[in-house]
Design a protein around this motif. Structure first.
Motif, PDB file in Angstrom:
ATOM      1  N   MET A   1       0.849  -1.168   0.000  1.00 16.11           N
ATOM      2  CA  MET A   1       0.000   0.000   0.000  1.00 16.11           C
ATOM      3  C   MET A   1       0.896   1.234   0.000  1.00 16.11           C
ATOM      4  O   MET A   1       1.842   1.323   0.774  1.00 16.11           O
ATOM      5  CB  MET A   1      -0.902  -0.030   1.237  1.00 16.11           C
ATOM      6  N   SER A   2       0.576   2.180  -0.827  1.00 19.23           N
ATOM      7  CA  SER A   2       1.404   3.381  -0.924  1.00 19.23           C
ATOM      8  C   SER A   2       1.178   4.270   0.295  1.00 19.23           C
ATOM      9  O   SER A   2       0.118   4.232   0.925  1.00 19.23           O
ATOM     10  CB  SER A   2       1.083   4.146  -2.201  1.00 19.23           C
ATOM     11  N   ASP A   4       0.570   7.364   0.421  1.00 16.32           N
ATOM     12  CA  ASP A   4      -0.554   8.288   0.230  1.00 16.32           C
ATOM     13  C   ASP A   4      -1.885   7.624   0.573  1.00 16.32           C
ATOM     14  O   ASP A   4      -2.742   8.232   1.205  1.00 16.32           O
ATOM     15  CB  ASP A   4      -0.583   8.795  -1.209  1.00 16.32           C
ATOM     16  N   ASN A   5      -2.048   6.364   0.137  1.00 16.41           N
ATOM     17  CA  ASN A   5      -3.275   5.639   0.465  1.00 16.41           C
ATOM     18  C   ASN A   5      -3.389   5.399   1.959  1.00 16.41           C
ATOM     19  O   ASN A   5      -4.472   5.510   2.533  1.00 16.41           O
ATOM     20  CB  ASN A   5      -3.318   4.300  -0.268  1.00 16.41           C
ATOM     21  N   LEU A   6      -2.284   5.062   2.584  1.00 21.22           N
ATOM     22  CA  LEU A   6      -2.285   4.807   4.014  1.00 21.22           C
ATOM     23  C   LEU A   6      -2.617   6.078   4.796  1.00 21.22           C
ATOM     24  O   LEU A   6      -3.401   6.054   5.741  1.00 21.22           O
ATOM     25  CB  LEU A   6      -0.929   4.248   4.449  1.00 21.22           C
ATOM     26  N   ALA A   8      -4.337   8.619   3.682  1.00 26.49           N
ATOM     27  CA  ALA A   8      -5.746   8.935   3.438  1.00 26.49           C
ATOM     28  C   ALA A   8      -6.652   8.060   4.298  1.00 26.49           C
ATOM     29  O   ALA A   8      -7.648   8.545   4.855  1.00 26.49           O
ATOM     30  CB  ALA A   8      -6.072   8.748   1.963  1.00 26.49           C
ATOM     31  N   ARG A   9      -6.306   6.782   4.419  1.00 22.72           N
ATOM     32  CA  ARG A   9      -7.109   5.885   5.256  1.00 22.72           C
ATOM     33  C   ARG A   9      -7.038   6.287   6.723  1.00 22.72           C
ATOM     34  O   ARG A   9      -8.046   6.265   7.433  1.00 22.72           O
ATOM     35  CB  ARG A   9      -6.652   4.443   5.081  1.00 22.72           C
ATOM     36  N   ARG A  12      -9.178   9.334   7.232  1.00 18.14           N
ATOM     37  CA  ARG A  12     -10.597   8.977   7.176  1.00 18.14           C
ATOM     38  C   ARG A  12     -11.029   8.305   8.485  1.00 18.14           C
ATOM     39  O   ARG A  12     -12.092   8.622   9.028  1.00 18.14           O
ATOM     40  CB  ARG A  12     -10.841   8.042   5.992  1.00 18.14           C
TER      41      ARG A  12
END
Length: 82
Positions: A1-2, A4-6, A8-9, A12
């Protein structure tokens, strides 16, 4: 997982926990207000039911929100993301 995705998660989940804490504490406040209303007047069955429901739902929402908020903060301390 990149990263940026981490990130963002995590953000959230942090937002959801903040909303959960606000809702849980609001339900506790409502239960307290209903209790004092019942104390000033008389404790009728629907009022007692509303107090119990506010306390139960508030607890069911607030407990996981607090736990997840600690988890997000610990993850941020352990592995900071951009």
């Amino acid at each position: 997982m990149s990263p940026d995705n981490l990130a963002a998660r995590r953000r959230r989940i942090a937002q959801l926990t903040a909303m959960g804490q606000q809702l849980g504490y609001l339900l506790y406040l409502a239960a307290a207000a209903l209790f004092f209303t019942g104390f000033a007047t008389s404790f009728r069955s629907p009022l007692v039911t509303a107090i119990i429901v506010c306390l139960l739902v508030g607890s069911l929402v607030l407990a996981p929100a607090i736990i997840f908020s600690y988890a997000v903060r610990a993850a941020d301390r352990e592995e900071p993301l951009p």
